[in-house]
Structures are given as structure tokens and as C-alpha cells.
Design a protein around this motif. Structure first.
Motif, PDB file in Angstrom:
ATOM      1  N   LYS A   1       8.085  -8.306 -13.103  1.00 20.42           N
ATOM      2  CA  LYS A   1       8.471  -7.126 -12.340  1.00 20.42           C
ATOM      3  C   LYS A   1       9.409  -6.228 -13.130  1.00 20.42           C
ATOM      4  CE  LYS A   1       9.299  -7.393  -7.954  1.00 20.42           C
ATOM      5  NZ  LYS A   1       9.861  -7.771  -6.626  1.00 20.42           N
ATOM      6  N   GLY A   2       9.781  -6.667 -14.326  1.00 20.98           N
ATOM      7  CA  GLY A   2      10.655  -5.863 -15.172  1.00 20.98           C
ATOM      8  C   GLY A   2       9.851  -4.955 -16.086  1.00 20.98           C
ATOM      9  N   VAL A   3      10.537  -3.942 -16.643  1.00 23.25           N
ATOM     10  CA  VAL A   3       9.910  -3.002 -17.565  1.00 23.25           C
ATOM     11  C   VAL A   3      10.815  -2.833 -18.781  1.00 23.25           C
ATOM     12  CG1 VAL A   3       9.055  -0.666 -17.924  1.00 23.25           C
ATOM     13  CG2 VAL A   3       8.775  -1.739 -15.701  1.00 23.25           C
TER      14      VAL A   3
ATOM     15  N   LEU B   1       9.997   2.082  -6.364  1.00 23.59           N
ATOM     16  CA  LEU B   1       9.431   2.256  -5.028  1.00 23.59           C
ATOM     17  C   LEU B   1       9.001   0.906  -4.505  1.00 23.59           C
ATOM     18  CD1 LEU B   1       8.382   4.059  -2.694  1.00 23.59           C
ATOM     19  CD2 LEU B   1       6.220   4.253  -3.962  1.00 23.59           C
ATOM     20  N   TRP B   2       9.453   0.549  -3.295  1.00 24.27           N
ATOM     21  CA  TRP B   2       9.066  -0.690  -2.628  1.00 24.27           C
ATOM     22  C   TRP B   2       9.352  -1.914  -3.500  1.00 24.27           C
ATOM     23  CZ3 TRP B   2       3.906   2.171  -1.797  1.00 24.27           C
ATOM     24  CH2 TRP B   2       4.049   3.090  -0.749  1.00 24.27           C
ATOM     25  N   GLY B   3      10.494  -1.885  -4.184  1.00 21.54           N
ATOM     26  CA  GLY B   3      10.905  -3.040  -4.971  1.00 21.54           C
ATOM     27  C   GLY B   3      10.148  -3.234  -6.268  1.00 21.54           C
ATOM     28  N   ARG B   4       9.452  -2.189  -6.741  1.00 26.31           N
ATOM     29  CA  ARG B   4       8.730  -2.267  -8.007  1.00 26.31           C
ATOM     30  C   ARG B   4       9.047  -1.036  -8.849  1.00 26.31           C
ATOM     31  NH1 ARG B   4       4.427  -6.150  -7.597  1.00 26.31           N
ATOM     32  NH2 ARG B   4       4.122  -5.728  -9.823  1.00 26.31           N
TER      33      ARG B   4
ATOM     34  N   LEU C   1       2.336   6.188   2.919  1.00 25.68           N
ATOM     35  CA  LEU C   1       1.719   4.880   2.808  1.00 25.68           C
ATOM     36  C   LEU C   1       2.677   3.780   3.256  1.00 25.68           C
ATOM     37  CD1 LEU C   1      -0.226   4.940  -0.580  1.00 25.68           C
ATOM     38  CD2 LEU C   1      -1.199   4.850   1.709  1.00 25.68           C
ATOM     39  N   PRO C   2       2.146   2.678   3.771  1.00 30.09           N
ATOM     40  CA  PRO C   2       3.021   1.552   4.105  1.00 30.09           C
ATOM     41  C   PRO C   2       3.424   0.803   2.856  1.00 30.09           C
ATOM     42  CG  PRO C   2       0.748   0.971   4.535  1.00 30.09           C
ATOM     43  CD  PRO C   2       0.744   2.418   4.158  1.00 30.09           C
ATOM     44  N   ARG C   3       4.500   0.066   2.963  1.00 27.37           N
ATOM     45  CA  ARG C   3       5.012  -0.699   1.826  1.00 27.37           C
ATOM     46  C   ARG C   3       3.985  -1.697   1.285  1.00 27.37           C
ATOM     47  NH1 ARG C   3      10.445  -2.144   0.449  1.00 27.37           N
ATOM     48  NH2 ARG C   3      10.505  -3.989  -0.907  1.00 27.37           N
ATOM     49  N   ASP C   4       3.174  -2.276   2.184  1.00 21.01           N
ATOM     50  CA  ASP C   4       2.229  -3.312   1.784  1.00 21.01           C
ATOM     51  C   ASP C   4       0.812  -2.772   1.568  1.00 21.01           C
ATOM     52  OD1 ASP C   4       1.715  -2.702   4.410  1.00 21.01           O
ATOM     53  OD2 ASP C   4       1.637  -4.778   5.117  1.00 21.01           O
TER      54      ASP C   4
ATOM     55  N   GLY D   1       2.853  -2.132 -12.413  1.00 20.08           N
ATOM     56  CA  GLY D   1       2.856  -3.440 -13.059  1.00 20.08           C
ATOM     57  C   GLY D   1       1.740  -4.349 -12.608  1.00 20.08           C
ATOM     58  N   ASP D   2       1.224  -4.120 -11.411  1.00 22.42           N
ATOM     59  CA  ASP D   2       0.135  -4.940 -10.883  1.00 22.42           C
ATOM     60  C   ASP D   2      -1.225  -4.344 -11.223  1.00 22.42           C
ATOM     61  OD1 ASP D   2      -1.073  -7.024  -9.317  1.00 22.42           O
ATOM     62  OD2 ASP D   2      -1.354  -5.561  -7.710  1.00 22.42           O
ATOM     63  N   TRP D   3      -1.303  -3.015 -11.284  1.00 20.76           N
ATOM     64  CA  TRP D   3      -2.534  -2.310 -11.566  1.00 20.76           C
ATOM     65  C   TRP D   3      -2.225  -1.092 -12.427  1.00 20.76           C
ATOM     66  CZ3 TRP D   3      -1.079   2.261  -9.782  1.00 20.76           C
ATOM     67  CH2 TRP D   3      -0.246   2.298  -8.662  1.00 20.76           C
ATOM     68  N   LEU D   4      -3.268  -0.463 -12.954  1.00 24.13           N
ATOM     69  CA  LEU D   4      -3.125   0.743 -13.771  1.00 24.13           C
ATOM     70  C   LEU D   4      -4.128   1.772 -13.278  1.00 24.13           C
ATOM     71  CD1 LEU D   4      -2.000   2.282 -16.275  1.00 24.13           C
ATOM     72  CD2 LEU D   4      -3.783   1.141 -17.621  1.00 24.13           C
ATOM     73  N   PHE D   5      -3.621   2.925 -12.817  1.00 23.39           N
ATOM     74  CA  PHE D   5      -4.460   4.010 -12.327  1.00 23.39           C
ATOM     75  C   PHE D   5      -4.636   5.042 -13.431  1.00 23.39           C
ATOM     76  CE2 PHE D   5      -4.737   8.252 -10.275  1.00 23.39           C
ATOM     77  CZ  PHE D   5      -5.927   8.096  -9.578  1.00 23.39           C
TER      78      PHE D   5
END
Length: 272
Positions: free
Chosen positions: A44-46, A98-101, A144-147, A177-181
Motif C-alpha cells: 500500500k506504500g509508494v 483516497l479511501w486509505g490508498r 462513488l462508494p468507498r468499496d 496500486g491494485d489496478w492500472l487505468f
């Protein structure tokens, strides 16, 4: 124009080979000499590096090119300035929470006279790119919702990107970090490397790597760039308006929207 570089992989992978090729375009084989930056996700770090100096001659870029930082997702940018002065605060990629990320964004393009809508995120520098990023983040947070699942996020991101592309040139990379758009209005290409791996030669430097010696049979590594970085591989060239959402090296959802047909004719094309 600026140039982008992104990576999505199913295993922590270093970006040294592609990064070396891109940095040569920052004042050596290309004119993008007005700063550079790179962000590597580690959990979760950068880990980020920025420099307003040309990447081709930057000691920091040389240092980073030799660091075997392992990441599943990375975003890099080299800049040719048009909007905004040449300084550290204007170098991409930009980062917000945003949203802990941590969300990381890099933009290739120009949207003249862009006006950010009201929201909590504000720009630090004076580029249109950072204003666009803050507008995008404000819209996500408000609508958008957090989840929200990746597919739901993609629908909103595509809608926003389509709106930005109607106002100017908007090629972008965005990740949490989870996906790349990825979104293309003018130029973008990608390549997915998987077994059986082979050698590759950079187009901008006399550097060759044998991926078979650096990978396992289960590895999947996708690289996205403004222009193909290697001279001896077949890259998939995006169409105008094409977008893809990557995760662990694979495209999980993709599509295409209508963008102004004269995007290639705009002057300057993309220099934010």
C-alpha cells in the motif's frame, strides 16, 4: 509532447529496462527535457522519485535506473513543458490519498483553460494536468462508494476521461496500486510479456535483456508507453478513445469511446 510509462505485473518486477529506454527520450533521443518522475507501488506504500532536470542527464534518474525496485504497479512520466513552469512541484506523477490508498496519476496532453470543479483536492503546482487530477479525485470521492469494485470505478473513470478528452488531449495513467487505468486520445501502446520469454532490444539505447533469464514461467508483465520502447517486439497500439483497466499484468475490462477526430491535429499536441 510528454511521454508516459506504466507497468502492471502479477509478480514484483523491476522497471530498470523500460525506465532506461524512456529516460533517454528526456533530452537525448527526444525533447522531453523538462523534468521526470516515477512511482513504484510496494504493497500500500509508494516509493516516488522526481526531478525537474532532464532525465537523460539526471544523476537521480541514473541512480533509479540501476535500482532493482520490485513492484507490481509503476507509473513514470517525462515532461515537455507547456502549461506551468519547470520546477519540482510540476513534475508528474502526482499523488493523492483516497479511501486509505495512494492514487498516482500521470497525464500526457493539454486541456487549455481547464477549470477544476469544487472539491477538497487542490493543485500544488500550476499545470493543467494536476488540476485535472484533482478534479478527477474530487469526482470519484463525491460520486462513488468507498468499496467500489474495479468495474464500477472503470465506468466512472471512462466517463470522466471522455469528458476531459472533449476539452483537449487526454492520455493518462492512473492507479491505486491494485489496478492500472489507461486512456488514450492520441498515442499509447502496450506489450504483455509471458512465457516463453525471449530477448528484447531498446529502441533508444544500446541495451538488450534476455527476459528468459530474469523471469519464471508463471510471470506476466505488461508495459504501457506512449511510444513502443523496444525495436524488436510487436506492440499493441491503442486506438483513439481506447481504454483498458489492467490488474496483475492482464486486462480485466476494456472499451472504446468517441473522442474528437482532430486530436492528432491539435497544436501543441500534448505538452503539459
Amino acid at each position: 509532447m510528454c511521454e508516459l510509462l506504466g507497468m502492471s505485473a502479477n509478480t514484483p518486477t523491476d522497471l530498470c529496462f523500460s525506465f532506461t529506454g524512456l529516460t533517454r527520450r528526456g533530452g537525448d533521443t527526444g525533447p522531453h527535457k523538462d523534468g521526470w518522475g516515477v512511482a513504484f507501488y510496494e504493497g500500500k506504500g509508494v516509493r516516488t522519485f522526481h526531478d525537474p532536470e532532464p532525465s537523460a542527464t539526471s544523476p537521480i534518474a541514473e541512480f533509479v535506473s540501476q535500482l532493482p525496485i520490485k513492484s507490481k504497479t509503476a507509473i513514470c512520466h517525462i515532461r515537455q513543458a507547456n502549461v506551468g513552469t519547470i520546477n519540482l512541484s510540476n513534475t508528474h506523477p502526482f499523488t493523492r490519498e483516497l479511501w486509505g490508498r495512494y492514487w498516482v496519476f500521470a497525464h500526457n496532453g493539454q486541456i487549455p483553460h481547464f477549470v477544476r470543479r469544487v472539491g477538497m483536492y487542490e493543485a500544488v503546482g500550476d499545470t493543467d494536468s494536476e488540476e485535472i487530477f484533482c478534479d478527477l479525485m474530487n469526482q470519484l470521492r463525491q460520486n462513488l462508494p468507498r468499496d467500489a469494485m474495479p468495474e464500477q470505478l472503470a465506468r466512472t473513470l471512462v466517463s470522466l476521461a471522455e469528458d476531459y478528452a472533449q476539452q483537449g488531449v487526454f492520455n493518462c495513467l492512473l492507479s491505486n496500486g491494485d489496478w492500472l487505468f489507461t486512456f488514450c486520445t492520441t498515442k499509447m501502446a502496450s506489450i504483455t510479456r509471458r512465457a516463453p520469454f525471449g530477448p528484447a532490444q531498446l529502441a533508444d539505447a544500446d541495451v538488450t535483456v534476455d527476459f528468459a533469464a530474469e523471469t519464471t514461467p508463471n510471470d506476466v508483465v505488461s508495459v504501457i508507453a506512449t511510444e513502443p520502447l523496444t525495436a524488436d517486439e510487436d506492440w499493441d497500439v491503442y486506438e483513439q478513445g481506447e481504454w483498458k483497466l489492467w490488474q496483475l499484468g492482464e486486462v480485466i475490462v476494456a472499451g472504446k469511446v468517441e473522442v474528437p477526430g482532430n486530436s492528432h491535429d491539435r497544436t501543441p499536441e500534448s505538452m503539459s
